[in-house]
Design a protein around this motif. Sequence first.
Motif, PDB file in Angstrom:
ATOM      1  N   ALA A 178       0.853  -1.183   0.000  1.00 16.48           N
ATOM      2  CA  ALA A 178       0.000   0.000   0.000  1.00 16.48           C
ATOM      3  C   ALA A 178       0.886   1.228   0.000  1.00 16.48           C
ATOM      4  O   ALA A 178       1.967   1.222   0.596  1.00 16.48           O
ATOM      5  N   GLY A 179       0.433   2.264  -0.668  1.00 18.02           N
ATOM      6  CA  GLY A 179       1.203   3.494  -0.697  1.00 18.02           C
ATOM      7  C   GLY A 179       0.444   4.609  -1.370  1.00 18.02           C
ATOM      8  O   GLY A 179      -0.623   4.405  -1.955  1.00 18.02           O
ATOM      9  N   VAL A 180       1.023   5.783  -1.300  1.00 12.73           N
ATOM     10  CA  VAL A 180       0.453   6.956  -1.953  1.00 12.73           C
ATOM     11  C   VAL A 180       0.816   6.895  -3.430  1.00 12.73           C
ATOM     12  O   VAL A 180       1.970   6.648  -3.784  1.00 12.73           O
ATOM     13  N   CYS A 181      -0.166   7.119  -4.276  1.00 11.43           N
ATOM     14  CA  CYS A 181       0.081   7.078  -5.715  1.00 11.43           C
ATOM     15  C   CYS A 181       0.744   8.391  -6.140  1.00 11.43           C
ATOM     16  O   CYS A 181       0.154   9.464  -6.018  1.00 11.43           O
ATOM     17  N   LEU A 182       1.989   8.304  -6.607  1.00 11.24           N
ATOM     18  CA  LEU A 182       2.721   9.490  -7.044  1.00 11.24           C
ATOM     19  C   LEU A 182       2.570   9.741  -8.534  1.00 11.24           C
ATOM     20  O   LEU A 182       2.688  10.873  -8.977  1.00 11.24           O
ATOM     21  N   ASN A 183       2.343   8.675  -9.298  1.00  8.77           N
ATOM     22  CA  ASN A 183       2.373   8.800 -10.748  1.00  8.77           C
ATOM     23  C   ASN A 183       1.494   7.718 -11.347  1.00  8.77           C
ATOM     24  O   ASN A 183       1.490   6.586 -10.880  1.00  8.77           O
ATOM     25  N   ILE A 184       0.733   8.078 -12.374  1.00  7.55           N
ATOM     26  CA  ILE A 184      -0.012   7.108 -13.172  1.00  7.55           C
ATOM     27  C   ILE A 184       0.488   7.254 -14.599  1.00  7.55           C
ATOM     28  O   ILE A 184       0.373   8.320 -15.194  1.00  7.55           O
ATOM     29  N   ARG A 185       1.052   6.192 -15.125  1.00  8.34           N
ATOM     30  CA  ARG A 185       1.597   6.212 -16.486  1.00  8.34           C
ATOM     31  C   ARG A 185       0.647   5.438 -17.377  1.00  8.34           C
ATOM     32  O   ARG A 185       0.638   4.213 -17.375  1.00  8.34           O
ATOM     33  N   ARG A 186      -0.201   6.141 -18.122  1.00  9.54           N
ATOM     34  CA  ARG A 186      -1.210   5.504 -18.968  1.00  9.54           C
ATOM     35  C   ARG A 186      -0.618   5.215 -20.333  1.00  9.54           C
ATOM     36  O   ARG A 186      -0.371   6.116 -21.121  1.00  9.54           O
ATOM     37  N   ARG A 187      -0.404   3.926 -20.635  1.00  9.94           N
ATOM     38  CA  ARG A 187       0.163   3.503 -21.918  1.00  9.94           C
ATOM     39  C   ARG A 187      -0.520   2.227 -22.398  1.00  9.94           C
ATOM     40  O   ARG A 187       0.136   1.279 -22.780  1.00  9.94           O
ATOM     41  N   GLY A 188      -1.837   2.173 -22.336  1.00  8.68           N
ATOM     42  CA  GLY A 188      -2.549   0.988 -22.802  1.00  8.68           C
ATOM     43  C   GLY A 188      -2.265  -0.208 -21.913  1.00  8.68           C
ATOM     44  O   GLY A 188      -2.461  -0.170 -20.699  1.00  8.68           O
ATOM     45  N   VAL A 189      -1.789  -1.288 -22.517  1.00  9.10           N
ATOM     46  CA  VAL A 189      -1.500  -2.506 -21.769  1.00  9.10           C
ATOM     47  C   VAL A 189      -0.348  -2.286 -20.794  1.00  9.10           C
ATOM     48  O   VAL A 189      -0.267  -2.939 -19.756  1.00  9.10           O
ATOM     49  N   ASP A 190       0.513  -1.352 -21.089  1.00  5.77           N
ATOM     50  CA  ASP A 190       1.703  -1.088 -20.286  1.00  5.77           C
ATOM     51  C   ASP A 190       1.451  -0.060 -19.180  1.00  5.77           C
ATOM     52  O   ASP A 190       2.386   0.488 -18.623  1.00  5.77           O
ATOM     53  N   THR A 191       0.198   0.209 -18.856  1.00  8.58           N
ATOM     54  CA  THR A 191      -0.140   1.203 -17.836  1.00  8.58           C
ATOM     55  C   THR A 191       0.433   0.788 -16.485  1.00  8.58           C
ATOM     56  O   THR A 191       0.310  -0.370 -16.078  1.00  8.58           O
ATOM     57  N   GLY A 192       1.061   1.755 -15.803  1.00  7.76           N
ATOM     58  CA  GLY A 192       1.674   1.461 -14.507  1.00  7.76           C
ATOM     59  C   GLY A 192       1.408   2.558 -13.504  1.00  7.76           C
ATOM     60  O   GLY A 192       1.082   3.695 -13.860  1.00  7.76           O
ATOM     61  N   ILE A 193       1.527   2.216 -12.220  1.00  9.62           N
ATOM     62  CA  ILE A 193       1.365   3.194 -11.144  1.00  9.62           C
ATOM     63  C   ILE A 193       2.594   3.149 -10.255  1.00  9.62           C
ATOM     64  O   ILE A 193       3.212   2.101 -10.073  1.00  9.62           O
ATOM     65  N   LEU A 194       2.950   4.301  -9.721  1.00 10.61           N
ATOM     66  CA  LEU A 194       4.075   4.417  -8.802  1.00 10.61           C
ATOM     67  C   LEU A 194       3.523   4.698  -7.414  1.00 10.61           C
ATOM     68  O   LEU A 194       2.834   5.705  -7.212  1.00 10.61           O
ATOM     69  N   LEU A 195       3.801   3.793  -6.467  1.00 10.20           N
ATOM     70  CA  LEU A 195       3.327   3.936  -5.095  1.00 10.20           C
ATOM     71  C   LEU A 195       4.502   4.170  -4.169  1.00 10.20           C
ATOM     72  O   LEU A 195       5.581   3.600  -4.354  1.00 10.20           O
ATOM     73  N   ARG A 196       4.293   5.019  -3.164  1.00 10.49           N
ATOM     74  CA  ARG A 196       5.344   5.322  -2.185  1.00 10.49           C
ATOM     75  C   ARG A 196       4.809   5.080  -0.788  1.00 10.49           C
ATOM     76  O   ARG A 196       3.692   5.475  -0.457  1.00 10.49           O
ATOM     77  N   ASN A 197       5.632   4.437   0.027  1.00  6.59           N
ATOM     78  CA  ASN A 197       5.306   4.177   1.420  1.00  6.59           C
ATOM     79  C   ASN A 197       6.606   4.183   2.208  1.00  6.59           C
ATOM     80  O   ASN A 197       7.683   4.198   1.618  1.00  6.59           O
ATOM     81  N   GLN A 198       6.496   4.183   3.517  1.00  7.21           N
ATOM     82  CA  GLN A 198       7.691   4.075   4.350  1.00  7.21           C
ATOM     83  C   GLN A 198       7.657   2.738   5.074  1.00  7.21           C
ATOM     84  O   GLN A 198       6.694   2.433   5.774  1.00  7.21           O
ATOM     85  N   LEU A 199       8.692   1.957   4.878  1.00  5.07           N
ATOM     86  CA  LEU A 199       8.843   0.688   5.587  1.00  5.07           C
ATOM     87  C   LEU A 199      10.081   0.795   6.451  1.00  5.07           C
ATOM     88  O   LEU A 199      11.167   1.082   5.951  1.00  5.07           O
ATOM     89  N   THR A 200       9.918   0.579   7.741  1.00  4.28           N
ATOM     90  CA  THR A 200      10.997   0.722   8.732  1.00  4.28           C
ATOM     91  C   THR A 200      11.721   2.059   8.562  1.00  4.28           C
ATOM     92  O   THR A 200      12.943   2.125   8.495  1.00  4.28           O
TER      93      THR A 200
END
Length: 167
Positions: free
Chosen positions: A64-86
């Motif tokens: 789980a994390g805060v969504c920093l970026n949504i890269r919309r490229r059809g099938v290659d769509t990706g999301i960038l999530l940021r969280n703090q672990l330890t």
Amino acid sequence: MKTYPPPPTPRSTCKDPIAAFTADQLTFLDPTGARTKLFSRANPEAAKVGDILLVRLKSGDPFAGVCLNIRRRGVDTGILLRNQLTRVGVEMWYKIYSPNVEGIEVVQRREKRARRARLYYMRKPKHDMGSVQNIVRQYLRQRAVLRSGDVKGRDANAGKRKDNKKR
């Protein structure tokens, strides 16, 4: 002498082969269309940057994390999530149509619309949200209560027997 018409050209059978292939891949990877709808620009309820997202993987470990970026490229769509672990900032890219991704849920929406398309400034200590584990834990607890149907109170009688028979 008999003449035959020329064979059909590939262009006449398929006008745009790349678009057809992409659509075929999307129907295979997302048969219900739920992920496409979750990240569609036309959907007002779509996930946006700044939202807290929970990604469940087939391996079992959710992130789980805060969504920093949504890269919309059809099938290659990706999301960038940021969280703090330890107490260390961790950023993870997830392809939303990946077979390894079991599900994506919106845990909490950002109260105000983000004025940037990419929230890379949240990497700086001044803007960093820190760990979102408490928010996710609270969300999962609420969801479990709603699914079970019975609400267990935290009063003095919680957990006691309901039958009044003497032993």
